[in-house]
Design a protein around this motif. Structure first.
Motif, PDB file in Angstrom:
ATOM      1  N   LEU A  88       0.709  -0.983   0.133  1.00  0.00           N
ATOM      2  CA  LEU A  88      -0.156   0.091  -0.060  1.00  0.00           C
ATOM      3  C   LEU A  88       0.940   1.794   0.119  1.00  0.00           C
ATOM      4  O   LEU A  88       0.152   2.648  -0.889  1.00  0.00           O
ATOM      5  N   ALA A  89       1.634   1.068   0.219  1.00  0.00           N
ATOM      6  CA  ALA A  89       2.650   2.498   1.082  1.00  0.00           C
ATOM      7  C   ALA A  89       3.289   2.947  -0.607  1.00  0.00           C
ATOM      8  O   ALA A  89       3.335   3.489  -1.526  1.00  0.00           O
ATOM      9  N   VAL A  90       4.001   1.441  -1.200  1.00  0.00           N
ATOM     10  CA  VAL A  90       4.319   1.993  -2.600  1.00  0.00           C
ATOM     11  C   VAL A  90       3.293   2.136  -3.404  1.00  0.00           C
ATOM     12  O   VAL A  90       3.691   3.049  -4.165  1.00  0.00           O
ATOM     13  N   HIS A  91       2.042   1.469  -4.173  1.00  0.00           N
ATOM     14  CA  HIS A  91       0.378   2.089  -4.341  1.00  0.00           C
ATOM     15  C   HIS A  91       0.696   4.483  -3.275  1.00  0.00           C
ATOM     16  O   HIS A  91       0.582   4.665  -5.121  1.00  0.00           O
ATOM     17  N   PHE A  92       0.563   4.173  -2.772  1.00  0.00           N
ATOM     18  CA  PHE A  92       0.558   5.912  -2.506  1.00  0.00           C
ATOM     19  C   PHE A  92       1.537   6.544  -3.117  1.00  0.00           C
ATOM     20  O   PHE A  92       1.476   7.475  -3.708  1.00  0.00           O
ATOM     21  N   ALA A  93       3.324   5.970  -2.233  1.00  0.00           N
ATOM     22  CA  ALA A  93       3.741   6.775  -3.049  1.00  0.00           C
ATOM     23  C   ALA A  93       3.777   6.498  -5.191  1.00  0.00           C
ATOM     24  O   ALA A  93       5.000   7.872  -5.011  1.00  0.00           O
ATOM     25  N   THR A  94       3.630   6.176  -5.497  1.00  0.00           N
ATOM     26  CA  THR A  94       3.237   6.027  -7.009  1.00  0.00           C
ATOM     27  C   THR A  94       2.406   7.298  -7.514  1.00  0.00           C
ATOM     28  O   THR A  94       2.109   7.638  -8.461  1.00  0.00           O
ATOM     29  N   TRP A  95       0.970   6.095  -7.005  1.00  0.00           N
ATOM     30  CA  TRP A  95      -0.004   6.915  -7.892  1.00  0.00           C
ATOM     31  C   TRP A  95      -0.465   8.861  -6.998  1.00  0.00           C
ATOM     32  O   TRP A  95      -0.519   8.908  -8.016  1.00  0.00           O
ATOM     33  N   TRP A 112      -5.894  -1.703  10.381  1.00  0.00           N
ATOM     34  CA  TRP A 112      -5.325  -0.857  11.419  1.00  0.00           C
ATOM     35  C   TRP A 112      -3.814  -0.548  11.436  1.00  0.00           C
ATOM     36  O   TRP A 112      -3.282  -0.378  11.677  1.00  0.00           O
ATOM     37  N   ILE A 113      -3.387  -2.229  11.100  1.00  0.00           N
ATOM     38  CA  ILE A 113      -1.816  -3.228  10.867  1.00  0.00           C
ATOM     39  C   ILE A 113      -1.815  -2.645   9.447  1.00  0.00           C
ATOM     40  O   ILE A 113       0.077  -2.239   9.403  1.00  0.00           O
ATOM     41  N   CYS A 114      -2.307  -2.443   7.968  1.00  0.00           N
ATOM     42  CA  CYS A 114      -1.991  -2.394   7.041  1.00  0.00           C
ATOM     43  C   CYS A 114      -1.945  -0.969   7.575  1.00  0.00           C
ATOM     44  O   CYS A 114      -0.637  -0.421   6.441  1.00  0.00           O
ATOM     45  N   TYR A 115      -2.493  -0.375   7.523  1.00  0.00           N
ATOM     46  CA  TYR A 115      -2.960   1.662   7.754  1.00  0.00           C
ATOM     47  C   TYR A 115      -1.197   2.328   8.151  1.00  0.00           C
ATOM     48  O   TYR A 115      -0.570   2.459   7.768  1.00  0.00           O
ATOM     49  N   GLY A 116      -1.230   1.591   9.695  1.00  0.00           N
ATOM     50  CA  GLY A 116      -0.020   1.546  10.601  1.00  0.00           C
ATOM     51  C   GLY A 116       0.774   1.387   9.617  1.00  0.00           C
ATOM     52  O   GLY A 116       2.635   1.741   9.799  1.00  0.00           O
ATOM     53  N   THR A 117       0.819   0.040   8.876  1.00  0.00           N
ATOM     54  CA  THR A 117       2.627  -0.153   8.132  1.00  0.00           C
ATOM     55  C   THR A 117       2.983   0.730   7.424  1.00  0.00           C
ATOM     56  O   THR A 117       4.238   1.383   7.130  1.00  0.00           O
ATOM     57  N   CYS A 118       1.994   0.730   6.561  1.00  0.00           N
ATOM     58  CA  CYS A 118       1.912   1.908   5.145  1.00  0.00           C
ATOM     59  C   CYS A 118       2.463   3.073   5.989  1.00  0.00           C
ATOM     60  O   CYS A 118       3.000   3.958   5.245  1.00  0.00           O
ATOM     61  N   ALA A 119       1.849   4.082   7.429  1.00  0.00           N
ATOM     62  CA  ALA A 119       2.360   4.778   7.698  1.00  0.00           C
ATOM     63  C   ALA A 119       3.880   4.985   8.221  1.00  0.00           C
ATOM     64  O   ALA A 119       4.224   5.973   8.021  1.00  0.00           O
ATOM     65  N   VAL A 120       4.166   4.184   8.806  1.00  0.00           N
ATOM     66  CA  VAL A 120       5.902   4.045   8.986  1.00  0.00           C
ATOM     67  C   VAL A 120       6.252   4.501   7.955  1.00  0.00           C
ATOM     68  O   VAL A 120       7.564   5.066   8.609  1.00  0.00           O
ATOM     69  N   VAL A 121       5.703   3.366   7.176  1.00  0.00           N
ATOM     70  CA  VAL A 121       7.368   3.630   5.775  1.00  0.00           C
ATOM     71  C   VAL A 121       7.358   4.640   5.178  1.00  0.00           C
ATOM     72  O   VAL A 121       8.220   4.669   4.626  1.00  0.00           O
ATOM     73  N   LEU A 122       6.423   4.981   5.101  1.00  0.00           N
ATOM     74  CA  LEU A 122       5.922   6.684   4.408  1.00  0.00           C
ATOM     75  C   LEU A 122       6.742   7.346   5.357  1.00  0.00           C
ATOM     76  O   LEU A 122       7.402   8.285   5.156  1.00  0.00           O
ATOM     77  N   LEU A 123       6.123   7.452   6.791  1.00  0.00           N
ATOM     78  CA  LEU A 123       7.558   8.115   7.757  1.00  0.00           C
ATOM     79  C   LEU A 123       8.340   7.822   7.365  1.00  0.00           C
ATOM     80  O   LEU A 123       9.678   8.663   7.778  1.00  0.00           O
ATOM     81  N   ALA A 124       9.236   6.917   6.595  1.00  0.00           N
ATOM     82  CA  ALA A 124      10.599   6.453   6.702  1.00  0.00           C
ATOM     83  C   ALA A 124      10.932   7.032   6.089  1.00  0.00           C
ATOM     84  O   ALA A 124      12.411   8.379   5.488  1.00  0.00           O
TER      85      ALA A 124
END
Length: 297
Positions: free
Chosen positions: A80-87, A185-197
């Motif tokens: 999901l992080a890759v999806h948001f970081a590209t789209w 919750w786990i998915c969005y949380g993981t995505c948020a941590v990756v995007l923050l980094a």
């Protein structure tokens, strides 16, 4: 559709389509980096779900973290992080109409993932894939005459669609054991941590925006991130998943119309045939997958 409650279901679907259609125009409007918007929409959505995840769902969260389901949630969050970081950057670099249409090819890539797993599409499925690819090529070819940036935006949108397909496939595995709240919750949380980094490493500004930008970010969280998906989930109690999948395609013209009315982004006339062809192909893919599932039963 369940005829005992058609009005609430129709209202829910209308709200959901409008909510998801507003996402791309709001991203284009916001005076903030796309990666920052992606971080805030996922982190704020995680915060909103935390009282439930760590309250009534606490035991389920604990089991998920210790088992394979939690691993699939984390992997889905990475995708999901890759999806948001590209789209999301594609929306700011190109046009809302083209970026939204290209990311809507997700079911096509989903079909190809299924084919790689041994569940090959039938003739109608391959026809739909061919139409969607031809439509995407048409729209991208038009952008070749516009600018290199527009073509780059198209490539990012297609990568976003592929990442969304991977995210959905991983989420499907996780959802066999977990509730929607725990999974998201786990998915969005993981995505948020990756995007923050990514934002911290890349020096992306995460604050200091004007009030209009913060309002747009909050609207994305409340609308597309929480309300839109929630209303679609509610409608699934009364209509088929195929109906919902096809209705989600209304996001494309919906986003284009909002961007035209609000941002003055009129769709390029020479790209419209390609976008129509693309959507027709995606619709065929969605419908043939539903037919295949019915035949299997």
């Amino acid at each position: 559709m369940n005829m005992r409650s058609p009005a609430p279901t129709v209202a829910a679907l209308a709200v959901a389509v409008l909510a998801v259609s507003s996402s791309a125009p709001l991203i284009a409007f916001a005076a903030a980096p796309a990666l920052a918007i992606a971080f805030w929409r996922n982190s704020l959505a995680t915060v909103a779900l935390t009282p439930i995840a760590l309250g009534p769902r606490r035991a389920e969260v604990r089991r998920a973290v210790r088992g394979r389901a939690g691993m699939f949630c984390v992997l889905a969050g990475l995708a999901l992080a890759v999806h948001f970081a590209t789209w999301m950057p594609s929306v700011q670099l190109g046009s809302v109409a083209t970026a939204t249409a290209l990311v809507a090819t997700q079911p096509v890539w989903q079909g190809l993932i299924a084919a790689a797993q041994g569940r090959r599409p039938n003739a109608a499925g391959w026809l739909g894939i061919g139409l969607a690819v031809a439509g995407a090529a048409w729209a991208t070819g038009v952008d070749l005459g516009v600018s290199a940036q527009a073509v780059f935006a198209d490539v990012l949108a297609l990568l976003g669609a592929i990442a969304a397909a991977v995210y959905t496939a991983l989420g499907e595995r996780a959802r066999t054991e977990l509730s929607t709240t725990t999974y998201t919750w786990i998915c969005y949380g993981t995505c948020a941590v990756v995007l923050l980094a990514v934002c911290l490493v890349g020096g992306v500004r995460l604050s200091g925006y004007d009030s209009h930008t913060w309002a747009a970010i909050l609207a994305i969280v409340a609308g597309a991130q929480l309300l839109g998906h929630s209303m679609f989930n509610y409608a699934l109690q009364h209509v088929s998943a195929t109906t919902v999948s096809v209705l989600i395609l209304l996001e494309v013209p919906g986003a284009a119309l909002i961007a035209w009315w609000w941002l003055g982004q009129a769709p390029r006339a020479d790209s419209l045939p390609g976008l129509v062809l693309l959507l027709a192909g995606v619709a065929v893919v969605v419908l043939q997958r539903a037919s295949f599932q019915v035949l299997r039963r």
